[in-house]
Enzyme design. Structure first.
Site, PDB file in Angstrom:
ATOM      1  N   SER A 154      56.501  43.316  35.914  1.00  0.00           N
ATOM      2  CA  SER A 154      56.461  44.661  35.210  1.00  0.00           C
ATOM      3  C   SER A 154      57.332  44.229  33.604  1.00  0.00           C
ATOM      4  O   SER A 154      57.364  45.074  32.850  1.00  0.00           O
ATOM      5  CB  SER A 154      56.920  45.913  35.846  1.00  0.00           C
ATOM      6  OG  SER A 154      58.278  45.524  36.255  1.00  0.00           O
ATOM      7  N   ASP A 337      70.873  50.286  34.644  1.00  0.00           N
ATOM      8  CA  ASP A 337      69.622  49.577  34.795  1.00  0.00           C
ATOM      9  C   ASP A 337      69.958  48.043  34.555  1.00  0.00           C
ATOM     10  O   ASP A 337      70.519  47.489  33.398  1.00  0.00           O
ATOM     11  CB  ASP A 337      68.753  49.879  33.718  1.00  0.00           C
ATOM     12  CG  ASP A 337      67.198  49.207  33.689  1.00  0.00           C
ATOM     13  OD1 ASP A 337      67.349  48.122  34.533  1.00  0.00           O
ATOM     14  OD2 ASP A 337      66.462  49.673  33.041  1.00  0.00           O
ATOM     15  N   HIS A 340      65.889  45.549  33.660  1.00  0.00           N
ATOM     16  CA  HIS A 340      64.956  45.476  32.463  1.00  0.00           C
ATOM     17  C   HIS A 340      65.835  44.916  31.371  1.00  0.00           C
ATOM     18  O   HIS A 340      67.184  44.956  31.722  1.00  0.00           O
ATOM     19  CB  HIS A 340      64.467  46.914  32.047  1.00  0.00           C
ATOM     20  CG  HIS A 340      63.388  47.237  33.298  1.00  0.00           C
ATOM     21  ND1 HIS A 340      63.754  48.055  33.939  1.00  0.00           N
ATOM     22  CD2 HIS A 340      62.157  46.947  33.291  1.00  0.00           C
ATOM     23  CE1 HIS A 340      62.753  48.152  34.773  1.00  0.00           C
ATOM     24  NE2 HIS A 340      61.728  47.690  34.342  1.00  0.00           N
TER      25      HIS A 340
END
Ligand SMILES: *[C@@H]1O[C@H](CO)[C@@H](O)[C@H](O)[C@H]1NC(C)=O
Ligand SMILES: *[C@@H]1O[C@H](CO)[C@@H](O)[C@H](O)[C@H]1NC(C)=O
Ligand SMILES: *[C@@H]1O[C@H](CO)[C@@H](O)[C@H](O)[C@H]1NC(C)=O
Ligand SMILES: *[C@@H]1O[C@H](CO)[C@@H](O)[C@H](O)[C@H]1NC(C)=O
Length: 361
Positions: A154, A337, A340
């Site tokens: 992703s 996070d 990412h």
């Protein structure tokens, strides 16, 4: 999950359609590829092919310098682009949060208030050669009226955005991006021809635990099989998984990533789960490679796992949200996070690697 990004630069629209692995396993992979419900049928890209005769387009006037640098490194046939180190680089990123408008809020670390900028000043240095910087004009020239298919996880979406940022002052290109990946680690029940064949993480459900490996293998295999069986000669990049860098916890229980510089080789080990994913990816890639060489396709590995492993400093961390400590509360608990990547950031170098692979193949 298989995600399609169809990026049509003319309209600059990104269409992001998500399909579940169940669909994939039910054998719909083929139909997804030829689906006409997507504004711009991916099949069309395959029709156009990519560098079908394995030839390079004529160099641009402005490509002179770059072309020379590239000759140097591509002459060195033995250079493994993926073995190397991050070295300081004062040049900094190609773009900023001012010049690129495709940076999404949760990756726009600068805007969100990340105070340090050191993470922007590194470049990937393969041990045995130089990696030329991405040349947008040349890249667009090579890919004009052509298509690229990406297969990966992703995080690919961030890669596309990084590429868009770099290319944002140019036009005329098309991409197909196929992504799967970390999603496979979630709890799931797997179906095949409408029958349950197993599950992952489904304790108490009276279904055989087959592990995410099962689905990941199957999904990658379906996609690669489709591409290698296609009559259309596609140039395909297959990008390997990239590790996260949560420390002292996971994403949901206080894990964080506040380092400000890269690791050196040997300072960090890969986690088992990433090893496992990567092994599956390499297995399937090698299988695809064998088939593709028989049918005259080019499939290239964009092996970003190791070089990403060395960049704990490249994630948004708490700066996945706007000004997380606004109001002066530095001790506020903020979810991090560490999976990412910031843009600009380390993954901009993936484009350098992609370009170099294109040029030298
Ligand atoms: C490329 O560079 C060489 C010198 O390195 C120069 O002689 C030549 O004119 C350049 N070509 C173009 C197309 O700019
Ligand atoms: C860009 O980042 C700077 C901090 O470096 C910030 O002040 C500015 O608001 C950001 N601009 C945009 C358009 O995100
Ligand atoms: C679990 O599945 C098996 C085989 O389908 C079945 O025979 C068994 O009764 C099930 N057990 C429970 C507790 O549902
Ligand atoms: C990172 O965060 C941890 C926990 O909040 C803290 O103990 C540590 O000092 C921080 N490190 C840096 C380099 O800011």
């Amino acid at each position: 999950m298989v995600s399609y990004h169809v990026v049509n630069k003319k309209q600059f629209s990104v269409i992001f359609v998500k399909f579940s692995v169940c669909f994939l396993l039910m054998g719909l992979a083929y139909r997804i590829f030829s689906s006409t419900s997507i504004q711009f049928s991916p099949l069309e890209f395959f029709h156009k092919g990519f560098l079908p005769e394995n030839t390079l387009p004529p160099a641009l006037e402005s490509g002179n310098l770059t072309a020379k640098v590239m000759d140097q490194s591509s002459r060195n046939g033995k250079c493994d682009l993926y073995i190397g180190d991050w070295v300081p680089d004062t040049t900094g990123p190609f773009y900023t949060n001012h010049t690129c408008y495709s940076i999404e809020a949760h990756q726009n670390c600068m805007r969100n208030g990340r105070p340090d900028t050191g993470y922007l000043y590194w470049r990937w240095k393969p041990r045995d050669c130089e990696l030329p910087k991405f040349n947008p004009k040349r890249f667009l020239d090579m890919t004009r009226h052509k298509s690229l298919a990406f297969i990966g996880d992703s995080i690919m979406r961030k890669h596309v955005q990084s590429l868009l940022c770099i290319l944002s002052q140019f036009d005329n290109f098309d991409f197909v991006v196929i992504a799967g990946g970390k999603w496979y680690l979630k709890t799931a029940v797997y179906y095949e021809n409408s029958k349950i064949v197993g599950c992952h993480n489904c304790k108490g459900k009276n279904i055989t635990e087959v592990g995410f490996e099962y689905a990941y293998h199957k999904a990658l295999n379906s996609i690669l099989k489709h591409i290698t069986r296609s009559k259309h000669k596609t140039f395909t990049f297959f990008r390997t998984t990239t590790p996260d860098h949560f420390e002292n916890g996971e994403w949901n229980n206080g894990g964080y990533c506040n380092r400000t510089g890269p690791f050196k080789k040997g300072e960090i080990d890969m986690r088992d789960i990433n090893e496992a994913m990567r092994k599956i990816e390499l297995d399937e890639f090698e299988r695809a490679l064998r088939i593709s060489s028989e049918v005259g396709l080019t499939v290239k590995l964009l092996d970003t796992t190791f070089l990403s492993l060395l960049r704990p400093d490249g994630h948004p961390g708490v700066y996945r949200q706007y000004q997380p400590f606004a109001g002066g509360n530095r001790h506020r608990k903020v979810q991090n996070d560490c999976l990412h990547w910031c843009l600009p950031g380390p993954i901009d170098s993936w484009n350098d690697l992609m370009m170099e692979t294109l040029v030298s193949s």
